[in-house]
Design a protein around this motif. Structure first.
Motif, PDB file in Angstrom:
ATOM      1  N   VAL A 121       1.116  -1.158  -0.018  1.00  0.00           N
ATOM      2  CA  VAL A 121      -0.019   0.025   0.078  1.00  0.00           C
ATOM      3  C   VAL A 121       0.838   1.327   0.086  1.00  0.00           C
ATOM      4  CG1 VAL A 121      -1.234   0.970   1.676  1.00  0.00           C
ATOM      5  CG2 VAL A 121      -2.130  -1.314   1.117  1.00  0.00           C
ATOM      6  N   ASP A 122       2.309   1.216   1.166  1.00  0.00           N
ATOM      7  CA  ASP A 122       3.083   2.540   1.119  1.00  0.00           C
ATOM      8  C   ASP A 122       3.598   3.074  -0.394  1.00  0.00           C
ATOM      9  OD1 ASP A 122       2.491   2.270   3.301  1.00  0.00           O
ATOM     10  OD2 ASP A 122       3.982   1.626   4.056  1.00  0.00           O
ATOM     11  N   GLU A 123       3.653   1.693  -1.117  1.00  0.00           N
ATOM     12  CA  GLU A 123       4.578   1.884  -2.681  1.00  0.00           C
ATOM     13  C   GLU A 123       3.233   2.282  -3.702  1.00  0.00           C
ATOM     14  OE1 GLU A 123       7.432   1.328  -4.850  1.00  0.00           O
ATOM     15  OE2 GLU A 123       7.413   1.914  -2.663  1.00  0.00           O
ATOM     16  N   ARG A 124       2.006   2.296  -3.205  1.00  0.00           N
ATOM     17  CA  ARG A 124       1.207   2.082  -4.402  1.00  0.00           C
ATOM     18  C   ARG A 124       0.579   3.881  -3.957  1.00  0.00           C
ATOM     19  NH1 ARG A 124      -4.180   0.384  -2.212  1.00  0.00           N
ATOM     20  NH2 ARG A 124      -4.231   2.151  -1.052  1.00  0.00           N
ATOM     21  N   ASP A 125       1.133   4.388  -2.896  1.00  0.00           N
ATOM     22  CA  ASP A 125       0.601   5.566  -2.665  1.00  0.00           C
ATOM     23  C   ASP A 125       1.625   6.345  -3.437  1.00  0.00           C
ATOM     24  OD1 ASP A 125      -1.970   4.466  -1.294  1.00  0.00           O
ATOM     25  OD2 ASP A 125      -0.874   4.871   0.789  1.00  0.00           O
ATOM     26  N   ARG A 126       2.791   5.459  -3.263  1.00  0.00           N
ATOM     27  CA  ARG A 126       4.373   6.383  -3.783  1.00  0.00           C
ATOM     28  C   ARG A 126       4.230   6.126  -5.345  1.00  0.00           C
ATOM     29  NH1 ARG A 126       9.131   5.382  -5.931  1.00  0.00           N
ATOM     30  NH2 ARG A 126       9.100   3.002  -5.368  1.00  0.00           N
ATOM     31  N   VAL A 127       3.635   5.782  -5.714  1.00  0.00           N
ATOM     32  CA  VAL A 127       3.215   5.754  -7.369  1.00  0.00           C
ATOM     33  C   VAL A 127       2.304   6.604  -7.422  1.00  0.00           C
ATOM     34  CG1 VAL A 127       2.561   4.150  -9.593  1.00  0.00           C
ATOM     35  CG2 VAL A 127       4.436   3.210  -7.335  1.00  0.00           C
ATOM     36  N   VAL A 128       1.100   6.364  -7.343  1.00  0.00           N
ATOM     37  CA  VAL A 128      -0.200   7.527  -7.191  1.00  0.00           C
ATOM     38  C   VAL A 128       0.164   8.694  -7.055  1.00  0.00           C
ATOM     39  CG1 VAL A 128      -2.627   8.420  -6.749  1.00  0.00           C
ATOM     40  CG2 VAL A 128      -1.533   5.228  -6.701  1.00  0.00           C
ATOM     41  N   GLU A 129       1.309   9.278  -5.634  1.00  0.00           N
ATOM     42  CA  GLU A 129       1.430  10.180  -5.864  1.00  0.00           C
ATOM     43  C   GLU A 129       2.547  10.993  -7.041  1.00  0.00           C
ATOM     44  OE1 GLU A 129       3.598  12.827  -2.108  1.00  0.00           O
ATOM     45  OE2 GLU A 129       3.543  11.317  -1.257  1.00  0.00           O
ATOM     46  N   GLY A 130       3.062   9.766  -7.003  1.00  0.00           N
ATOM     47  CA  GLY A 130       4.567  10.698  -8.706  1.00  0.00           C
ATOM     48  C   GLY A 130       3.192  10.764  -9.959  1.00  0.00           C
ATOM     49  N   LEU A 131       3.097   9.658 -10.010  1.00  0.00           N
ATOM     50  CA  LEU A 131       2.161  10.047 -11.077  1.00  0.00           C
ATOM     51  C   LEU A 131       1.230  11.311 -11.791  1.00  0.00           C
ATOM     52  CD1 LEU A 131      -0.040   6.510 -11.687  1.00  0.00           C
ATOM     53  CD2 LEU A 131       2.397   7.356 -13.012  1.00  0.00           C
ATOM     54  N   ARG A 132       0.566  11.334 -10.378  1.00  0.00           N
ATOM     55  CA  ARG A 132      -0.237  13.034 -10.118  1.00  0.00           C
ATOM     56  C   ARG A 132       1.139  14.278 -10.326  1.00  0.00           C
ATOM     57  NH1 ARG A 132      -4.482  10.953  -5.922  1.00  0.00           N
ATOM     58  NH2 ARG A 132      -5.946   9.646  -7.556  1.00  0.00           N
ATOM     59  N   ASP A 133       1.791  13.910  -9.081  1.00  0.00           N
ATOM     60  CA  ASP A 133       3.113  15.094  -9.315  1.00  0.00           C
ATOM     61  C   ASP A 133       3.921  15.324 -11.036  1.00  0.00           C
ATOM     62  OD1 ASP A 133       2.892  15.535  -6.872  1.00  0.00           O
ATOM     63  OD2 ASP A 133       4.916  13.877  -6.272  1.00  0.00           O
ATOM     64  N   LEU A 134       3.876  14.592 -11.890  1.00  0.00           N
ATOM     65  CA  LEU A 134       3.376  14.780 -13.175  1.00  0.00           C
ATOM     66  C   LEU A 134       2.743  14.755 -14.043  1.00  0.00           C
ATOM     67  CD1 LEU A 134       6.188  11.155 -13.408  1.00  0.00           C
ATOM     68  CD2 LEU A 134       6.997  13.429 -13.616  1.00  0.00           C
ATOM     69  N   GLY A 135       1.852  15.076 -13.253  1.00  0.00           N
ATOM     70  CA  GLY A 135       0.153  15.540 -13.909  1.00  0.00           C
ATOM     71  C   GLY A 135      -0.250  14.585 -14.850  1.00  0.00           C
ATOM     72  N   TRP A 136      -0.062  13.661 -14.238  1.00  0.00           N
ATOM     73  CA  TRP A 136      -0.639  12.579 -15.409  1.00  0.00           C
ATOM     74  C   TRP A 136      -2.410  12.267 -14.400  1.00  0.00           C
ATOM     75  CZ3 TRP A 136       0.419   7.713 -17.986  1.00  0.00           C
ATOM     76  CH2 TRP A 136       1.652   8.092 -18.603  1.00  0.00           C
ATOM     77  N   ARG A 137      -3.227  11.974 -14.392  1.00  0.00           N
ATOM     78  CA  ARG A 137      -4.726  12.353 -14.292  1.00  0.00           C
ATOM     79  C   ARG A 137      -5.263  10.670 -13.995  1.00  0.00           C
ATOM     80  NH1 ARG A 137      -9.662  14.411 -17.195  1.00  0.00           N
ATOM     81  NH2 ARG A 137      -8.832  12.484 -18.848  1.00  0.00           N
ATOM     82  N   VAL A 138      -5.326   9.681 -12.781  1.00  0.00           N
ATOM     83  CA  VAL A 138      -5.160   8.683 -12.497  1.00  0.00           C
ATOM     84  C   VAL A 138      -6.182   8.504 -11.429  1.00  0.00           C
ATOM     85  CG1 VAL A 138      -2.951   7.750 -13.471  1.00  0.00           C
ATOM     86  CG2 VAL A 138      -3.143   8.414 -10.830  1.00  0.00           C
ATOM     87  N   PRO A 139      -7.286   6.963 -11.761  1.00  0.00           N
ATOM     88  CA  PRO A 139      -8.612   6.965 -10.994  1.00  0.00           C
ATOM     89  C   PRO A 139      -7.918   6.965  -9.282  1.00  0.00           C
ATOM     90  CG  PRO A 139      -8.820   5.562 -12.460  1.00  0.00           C
ATOM     91  CD  PRO A 139      -7.472   6.440 -12.923  1.00  0.00           C
ATOM     92  N   GLU A 140      -8.942   6.718  -8.223  1.00  0.00           N
ATOM     93  CA  GLU A 140      -8.335   6.631  -7.258  1.00  0.00           C
ATOM     94  C   GLU A 140      -8.214   4.848  -7.270  1.00  0.00           C
ATOM     95  OE1 GLU A 140     -11.317   5.917  -3.304  1.00  0.00           O
ATOM     96  OE2 GLU A 140     -11.954   5.035  -4.958  1.00  0.00           O
ATOM     97  N   ALA A 141      -7.324   4.507  -6.204  1.00  0.00           N
ATOM     98  CA  ALA A 141      -6.475   3.194  -6.197  1.00  0.00           C
ATOM     99  C   ALA A 141      -6.622   2.748  -5.123  1.00  0.00           C
ATOM    100  CB  ALA A 141      -5.056   3.468  -6.920  1.00  0.00           C
ATOM    101  N   GLU A 142      -7.151   1.364  -5.114  1.00  0.00           N
ATOM    102  CA  GLU A 142      -6.865   1.146  -3.675  1.00  0.00           C
ATOM    103  C   GLU A 142      -7.227  -0.616  -4.400  1.00  0.00           C
ATOM    104  OE1 GLU A 142      -8.113   1.874  -0.448  1.00  0.00           O
ATOM    105  OE2 GLU A 142      -8.640   3.850  -1.699  1.00  0.00           O
ATOM    106  N   GLY A 143      -6.387  -0.656  -4.805  1.00  0.00           N
ATOM    107  CA  GLY A 143      -6.095  -2.370  -4.945  1.00  0.00           C
ATOM    108  C   GLY A 143      -4.511  -2.218  -4.686  1.00  0.00           C
ATOM    109  N   ASN A 144      -3.787  -2.986  -5.799  1.00  0.00           N
ATOM    110  CA  ASN A 144      -2.464  -3.413  -6.382  1.00  0.00           C
ATOM    111  C   ASN A 144      -2.656  -3.084  -7.278  1.00  0.00           C
ATOM    112  OD1 ASN A 144      -3.402  -5.873  -6.488  1.00  0.00           O
ATOM    113  ND2 ASN A 144      -1.584  -6.651  -6.049  1.00  0.00           N
ATOM    114  N   PHE A 145      -2.591  -1.948  -7.187  1.00  0.00           N
ATOM    115  CA  PHE A 145      -2.719  -1.614  -9.148  1.00  0.00           C
ATOM    116  C   PHE A 145      -2.975  -0.397  -9.235  1.00  0.00           C
ATOM    117  CE2 PHE A 145      -6.775  -4.423  -9.001  1.00  0.00           C
ATOM    118  CZ  PHE A 145      -7.526  -3.494  -9.518  1.00  0.00           C
TER     119      PHE A 145
END
Length: 384
Positions: free
Chosen positions: A305-329
């Motif tokens: 989960v910690d890695e997932r949150d890091r990835v989502v935050e990293g994507l959004r910092d890059l300007g990517w629009r991604v849906p809420e992620a509550e699984g392992n993907f």
């Protein structure tokens, strides 16, 4: 013009290969030609100088716990059939979930448990039109295959732009032929969860004779406090069946252990369609052992989960629009650029799961894999 009976018609001439193999005239059920093929996540390609990572199958990147591996190694009575009732596992699950063991029916993964549900409650009835099964789309790609093989008609209700279920549209799709509705939370591959309030409201619009399956394959990774808890709802609604698995959080995907939980009025029928010996004694022993070390499992899940949150935050910092992620993907709605992105990932020894021209699902893997994925996203110009 006189009608020609089947008996009067000349048989088609078999081709040489068919005649030689003795398969002339053998045809599969017509439904097979109408079903999509299940596309399992591919392994990564080998790129010289790079470690390869598989991010295409939502697998747990961590191996089973040491105690679980020891339990697997200790199983030697493979010459004997397993307990058809998986008594030890159901007893352990009953204590863990706080439910009666009689309310649990095991299967070969959550997909095996789902197939048992469909075989029990939806299909082709004598002289009647096929039953209907409603589910969101895009969702788990095995749904249309399982529904079709059961003999039922699938009714796909498009997810919203943010990847969430359109529950109002799903209620509106109910007809007299509807027998089962499937809810996937978190939704695979888009990622968002269903909230308890939304599902409770949804259930008020579902006739009591329609079975509602809440597929919670990724439940352990959910952190939103308002997320639906299928186990709580099954206690309150006699038509709710909960699906769960040991494949993801417990890292036992290769052993195929899943289960459903529902009230006795449903489990008494599910046991009739349950596949005998679907869960091997090796798989049962491993699952029981994993439950007995649940704190260690939860710690590993939190690291993912910690890695997932890091990835989502990293994507959004890059300007990517991604849906809420509550699984392992995570889900990247790349549209026409889907295959191009998957190819670029392959060049970096990363395998991801591309869905036609809809988007790419990327599993949370090892830290180095996630970092390389973010680096790719930082350079990729066609961002959602």
């Amino acid at each position: 013009m006189a009608m020609t009976s089947i008996e009067d018609r000349p048989a088609p001439s078999p081709g040489p290969a068919a005649a030689a193999s003795g398969t002339a005239g053998i045809r599969p059920r017509g439904v097979l030609g109408k079903l999509p093929r299940y596309a399992a996540g591919k392994p990564p390609v080998v790129v010289e100088g790079l470690e390869s990572f598989k991010l295409s199958s939502n697998e747990n990147p961590l191996p089973p716990l040491p105690a679980v591996l020891a339990a697997i190694a200790s199983e030697t009575a493979i010459n004997r059939y397993p307990d058809p009732m998986t008594t030890a596992l159901r007893t352990e699950l009953a204590g863990y979930l706080g439910v009666p063991a009689t309310d649990i029916v095991t299967g070969a993964g959550s997909l095996g448990a789902l197939n048992q549900i469909l075989a029990t409650f939806a299909g082709q009835n004598d002289f009647d039109a096929p039953d209907e099964v409603i589910y969101a789309w895009r969702s788990f790609e095995a749904y249309p295959i399982s529904v079709g093989l059961a003999g039922a008609t699938g009714v796909q209700v498009p997810v919203r732009e943010d990847g969430t279920h359109d529950l109002d549209a799903m209620v509106a799709a109910i007809t007299d032929r509807t027998r089962v509705i499937m809810l996937c939370t978190p939704n695979n591959p888009t990622g968002p969860i269903l909230t308890r309030d939304d599902v409770v409201r949804f259930l008020t619009g579902v006739p009591p004779h329609v079975v509602v399956v809440i597929d919670e394959a990724y439940q352990e990774f959910v952190r939103r406090p308002d997320a639906v808890d299928g186990i709580a709802l099954y206690r309150e609604h006699a038509n709710v069946i909960v699906l769960r698995t040991f494949s993801k959080a417990h890292g036992l995907a290769g052993l195929r252990v899943g289960y459903s939980v529902s009230q006795p009025a449903l489990t008494e029928h599910l046991r009739v369609s349950a596949v005998p010996f679907a869960v091997s004694q090796v798989a049962e022993h491993a699952a029981v052992t994993s439950l007995r070390h649940i704190e260690e499992v939860e710690a590993r899940v939190q690291s993912i989960v910690d890695e997932r949150d890091r990835v989502v935050e990293g994507l959004r910092d890059l300007g990517w629009r991604v849906p809420e992620a509550e699984g392992n993907f995570v889900w990247l709605a790349l549209g026409e650029h889907t295959q191009d992105f998957a190819a670029k990932a392959a060049e970096r020894a990363l395998s991801v799961r591309a869905f036609g021209s809809e988007g790419v699902r990327v599993s949370i893997g090892e830290g180095a894999a996630n970092t390389r994925f973010l680096e790719l996203c930082g350079e990729y110009t066609h961002r959602p």
